[in-house]
Design a protein around this motif. Structure first.
Motif, PDB file in Angstrom:
ATOM      1  N   SER A 105     -20.462 -27.582 -14.187  1.00 52.93           N
ATOM      2  CA  SER A 105     -19.532 -26.859 -13.201  1.00 52.93           C
ATOM      3  C   SER A 105     -19.189 -25.148 -14.424  1.00 52.93           C
ATOM      4  O   SER A 105     -18.660 -24.619 -13.706  1.00 52.93           O
ATOM      5  CB  SER A 105     -18.645 -27.472 -12.421  1.00 52.93           C
ATOM      6  OG  SER A 105     -17.431 -28.346 -13.808  1.00 52.93           O
ATOM      7  N   GLN A 106     -19.730 -25.466 -15.188  1.00 50.98           N
ATOM      8  CA  GLN A 106     -19.268 -24.281 -16.574  1.00 50.98           C
ATOM      9  C   GLN A 106     -20.275 -23.573 -17.188  1.00 50.98           C
ATOM     10  O   GLN A 106     -20.213 -22.896 -17.293  1.00 50.98           O
ATOM     11  CB  GLN A 106     -18.874 -25.390 -17.387  1.00 50.98           C
ATOM     12  CG  GLN A 106     -17.439 -25.938 -17.224  1.00 50.98           C
ATOM     13  CD  GLN A 106     -16.257 -25.116 -17.115  1.00 50.98           C
ATOM     14  OE1 GLN A 106     -16.369 -23.597 -17.068  1.00 50.98           O
ATOM     15  NE2 GLN A 106     -15.955 -25.356 -16.073  1.00 50.98           N
ATOM     16  N   ARG A 107     -21.848 -24.127 -15.537  1.00 51.07           N
ATOM     17  CA  ARG A 107     -22.703 -23.295 -15.899  1.00 51.07           C
ATOM     18  C   ARG A 107     -22.110 -21.873 -15.393  1.00 51.07           C
ATOM     19  O   ARG A 107     -21.961 -21.239 -14.326  1.00 51.07           O
ATOM     20  CB  ARG A 107     -23.859 -23.821 -15.372  1.00 51.07           C
ATOM     21  CG  ARG A 107     -24.675 -25.061 -15.660  1.00 51.07           C
ATOM     22  CD  ARG A 107     -25.419 -25.681 -15.836  1.00 51.07           C
ATOM     23  NE  ARG A 107     -26.277 -26.737 -16.109  1.00 51.07           N
ATOM     24  CZ  ARG A 107     -27.849 -27.237 -16.282  1.00 51.07           C
ATOM     25  NH1 ARG A 107     -28.781 -26.462 -14.929  1.00 51.07           N
ATOM     26  NH2 ARG A 107     -27.665 -28.373 -16.660  1.00 51.07           N
ATOM     27  N   PRO A 108     -23.105 -20.632 -16.104  1.00 56.97           N
ATOM     28  CA  PRO A 108     -23.063 -19.295 -15.481  1.00 56.97           C
ATOM     29  C   PRO A 108     -22.831 -19.038 -13.874  1.00 56.97           C
ATOM     30  O   PRO A 108     -22.055 -17.968 -13.060  1.00 56.97           O
ATOM     31  CB  PRO A 108     -23.406 -18.033 -16.443  1.00 56.97           C
ATOM     32  CG  PRO A 108     -23.966 -19.508 -17.440  1.00 56.97           C
ATOM     33  CD  PRO A 108     -23.913 -20.686 -17.274  1.00 56.97           C
ATOM     34  N   GLY A 109     -23.954 -19.791 -13.522  1.00 53.02           N
ATOM     35  CA  GLY A 109     -24.614 -19.962 -11.972  1.00 53.02           C
ATOM     36  C   GLY A 109     -23.256 -20.822 -11.257  1.00 53.02           C
ATOM     37  O   GLY A 109     -23.080 -19.948 -10.477  1.00 53.02           O
ATOM     38  N   ALA A 110     -22.771 -21.454 -11.584  1.00 45.96           N
ATOM     39  CA  ALA A 110     -21.765 -22.223 -10.933  1.00 45.96           C
ATOM     40  C   ALA A 110     -20.792 -21.362 -11.033  1.00 45.96           C
ATOM     41  O   ALA A 110     -19.413 -20.841 -10.181  1.00 45.96           O
ATOM     42  CB  ALA A 110     -21.693 -23.482 -11.692  1.00 45.96           C
ATOM     43  N   ARG A 111     -20.643 -20.915 -12.100  1.00 48.53           N
ATOM     44  CA  ARG A 111     -19.033 -19.753 -11.957  1.00 48.53           C
ATOM     45  C   ARG A 111     -19.439 -17.872 -10.989  1.00 48.53           C
ATOM     46  O   ARG A 111     -17.890 -18.579 -11.018  1.00 48.53           O
ATOM     47  CB  ARG A 111     -18.827 -19.235 -13.864  1.00 48.53           C
ATOM     48  CG  ARG A 111     -18.850 -20.113 -14.870  1.00 48.53           C
ATOM     49  CD  ARG A 111     -18.207 -20.367 -16.195  1.00 48.53           C
ATOM     50  NE  ARG A 111     -18.409 -18.981 -16.540  1.00 48.53           N
ATOM     51  CZ  ARG A 111     -19.672 -19.247 -18.249  1.00 48.53           C
ATOM     52  NH1 ARG A 111     -20.020 -20.173 -17.854  1.00 48.53           N
ATOM     53  NH2 ARG A 111     -20.105 -18.455 -18.527  1.00 48.53           N
ATOM     54  N   LEU A 112     -20.523 -18.042 -11.434  1.00 46.14           N
ATOM     55  CA  LEU A 112     -20.844 -17.095 -10.551  1.00 46.14           C
ATOM     56  C   LEU A 112     -20.230 -17.502  -8.294  1.00 46.14           C
ATOM     57  O   LEU A 112     -19.965 -16.879  -8.828  1.00 46.14           O
ATOM     58  CB  LEU A 112     -21.957 -16.249 -10.592  1.00 46.14           C
ATOM     59  CG  LEU A 112     -22.463 -15.243  -9.668  1.00 46.14           C
ATOM     60  CD1 LEU A 112     -21.445 -14.075 -10.242  1.00 46.14           C
ATOM     61  CD2 LEU A 112     -23.922 -15.369 -10.101  1.00 46.14           C
ATOM     62  N   HIS A 113     -21.330 -18.673  -8.670  1.00 39.68           N
ATOM     63  CA  HIS A 113     -20.924 -18.643  -7.077  1.00 39.68           C
ATOM     64  C   HIS A 113     -19.272 -18.847  -6.824  1.00 39.68           C
ATOM     65  O   HIS A 113     -19.048 -18.650  -5.760  1.00 39.68           O
ATOM     66  CB  HIS A 113     -22.067 -20.160  -7.179  1.00 39.68           C
ATOM     67  CG  HIS A 113     -21.322 -20.904  -6.263  1.00 39.68           C
ATOM     68  ND1 HIS A 113     -20.804 -21.894  -5.397  1.00 39.68           N
ATOM     69  CD2 HIS A 113     -22.007 -20.362  -4.532  1.00 39.68           C
ATOM     70  CE1 HIS A 113     -21.053 -22.431  -4.530  1.00 39.68           C
ATOM     71  NE2 HIS A 113     -21.554 -21.189  -3.360  1.00 39.68           N
ATOM     72  N   ARG A 114     -18.441 -19.548  -8.089  1.00 40.41           N
ATOM     73  CA  ARG A 114     -17.187 -19.581  -7.712  1.00 40.41           C
ATOM     74  C   ARG A 114     -16.582 -18.439  -7.871  1.00 40.41           C
ATOM     75  O   ARG A 114     -15.797 -17.992  -6.525  1.00 40.41           O
ATOM     76  CB  ARG A 114     -16.324 -20.261  -8.425  1.00 40.41           C
ATOM     77  CG  ARG A 114     -16.558 -22.315  -8.662  1.00 40.41           C
ATOM     78  CD  ARG A 114     -15.610 -23.126  -9.637  1.00 40.41           C
ATOM     79  NE  ARG A 114     -15.819 -22.068 -10.097  1.00 40.41           N
ATOM     80  CZ  ARG A 114     -17.031 -23.155 -11.251  1.00 40.41           C
ATOM     81  NH1 ARG A 114     -17.795 -24.098 -11.381  1.00 40.41           N
ATOM     82  NH2 ARG A 114     -16.916 -22.846 -12.965  1.00 40.41           N
ATOM     83  N   ALA A 115     -17.120 -17.672  -7.761  1.00 44.13           N
ATOM     84  CA  ALA A 115     -16.014 -16.115  -8.338  1.00 44.13           C
ATOM     85  C   ALA A 115     -16.542 -15.241  -6.851  1.00 44.13           C
ATOM     86  O   ALA A 115     -15.568 -14.637  -6.833  1.00 44.13           O
ATOM     87  CB  ALA A 115     -16.500 -15.085  -9.201  1.00 44.13           C
ATOM     88  N   LEU A 116     -17.901 -15.654  -6.514  1.00 41.80           N
ATOM     89  CA  LEU A 116     -17.958 -15.225  -5.496  1.00 41.80           C
ATOM     90  C   LEU A 116     -17.438 -15.245  -4.484  1.00 41.80           C
ATOM     91  O   LEU A 116     -16.959 -14.344  -3.727  1.00 41.80           O
ATOM     92  CB  LEU A 116     -19.585 -15.243  -5.443  1.00 41.80           C
ATOM     93  CG  LEU A 116     -20.376 -14.311  -5.779  1.00 41.80           C
ATOM     94  CD1 LEU A 116     -21.643 -14.358  -6.368  1.00 41.80           C
ATOM     95  CD2 LEU A 116     -20.212 -12.557  -5.763  1.00 41.80           C
ATOM     96  N   GLN A 117     -17.461 -16.803  -3.950  1.00 40.18           N
ATOM     97  CA  GLN A 117     -16.543 -18.033  -3.120  1.00 40.18           C
ATOM     98  C   GLN A 117     -15.111 -16.758  -3.145  1.00 40.18           C
ATOM     99  O   GLN A 117     -14.266 -16.591  -1.876  1.00 40.18           O
ATOM    100  CB  GLN A 117     -16.475 -19.305  -2.959  1.00 40.18           C
ATOM    101  CG  GLN A 117     -17.914 -19.348  -3.053  1.00 40.18           C
ATOM    102  CD  GLN A 117     -17.697 -21.109  -3.001  1.00 40.18           C
ATOM    103  OE1 GLN A 117     -17.294 -21.660  -3.860  1.00 40.18           O
ATOM    104  NE2 GLN A 117     -19.108 -21.639  -1.810  1.00 40.18           N
TER     105      GLN A 117
END
Length: 124
Positions: A21-33
């Motif tokens: 959940s700390q991968r950059p892609g997961a963080r980006l997904h959370r930021a977009l949501q």
């Protein structure tokens, strides 16, 4: 129709994390949501866009439109990504005029894929 903004949640951009959940892609997904999808756009997390060398990656797609893949995205890019997604959703064919695209979409494009069309009848 609704445009889909796919976000690679497994992009790690050469980072190592015990917690996925700390991968950059997961963080980006959370930021977009957290910011929220613009009208006519849905945000969908996917496990891989096969753009590992250009992660974190996103893709924009809608039936009958060109599809785009963008790389080197960060959480800080969320507002520009969503602005670009809104502009894409507002087009008939997915082709947003160059100067109307966010700079990150002009400079960080990985691929542009033609709209998929299927034959209406099976070939005999």
């Amino acid at each position: 129709m609704t445009a889909t903004l796919y976000v690679c949640t497994t992009c790690k951009v050469d980072e190592v994390h015990e917690d996925d959940s700390q991968r950059p892609g997961a963080r980006l997904h959370r930021a977009l949501q957290a910011t929220g999808a613009p009208e006519g756009v849905q945000i969908v997390g996917v496990e891989c866009l096969s753009a590992c060398k250009t992660g974190a990656a996103v893709a924009l797609s809608e039936p009958g439109k060109w599809t785009y893949v963008y790389g080197h995205m960060t959480e800080e890019d969320a507002p520009d990504i969503l602005a670009g997604a809104a502009a894409y959703a507002a087009t008939d064919d997915g082709l947003v005029p160059w100067r109307e695209r966010p700079v990150i979409f002009r400079k960080q494009s990985v691929a542009r894929i033609p709209a998929f069309t299927l034959p209406l009848e099976a070939a005999e």
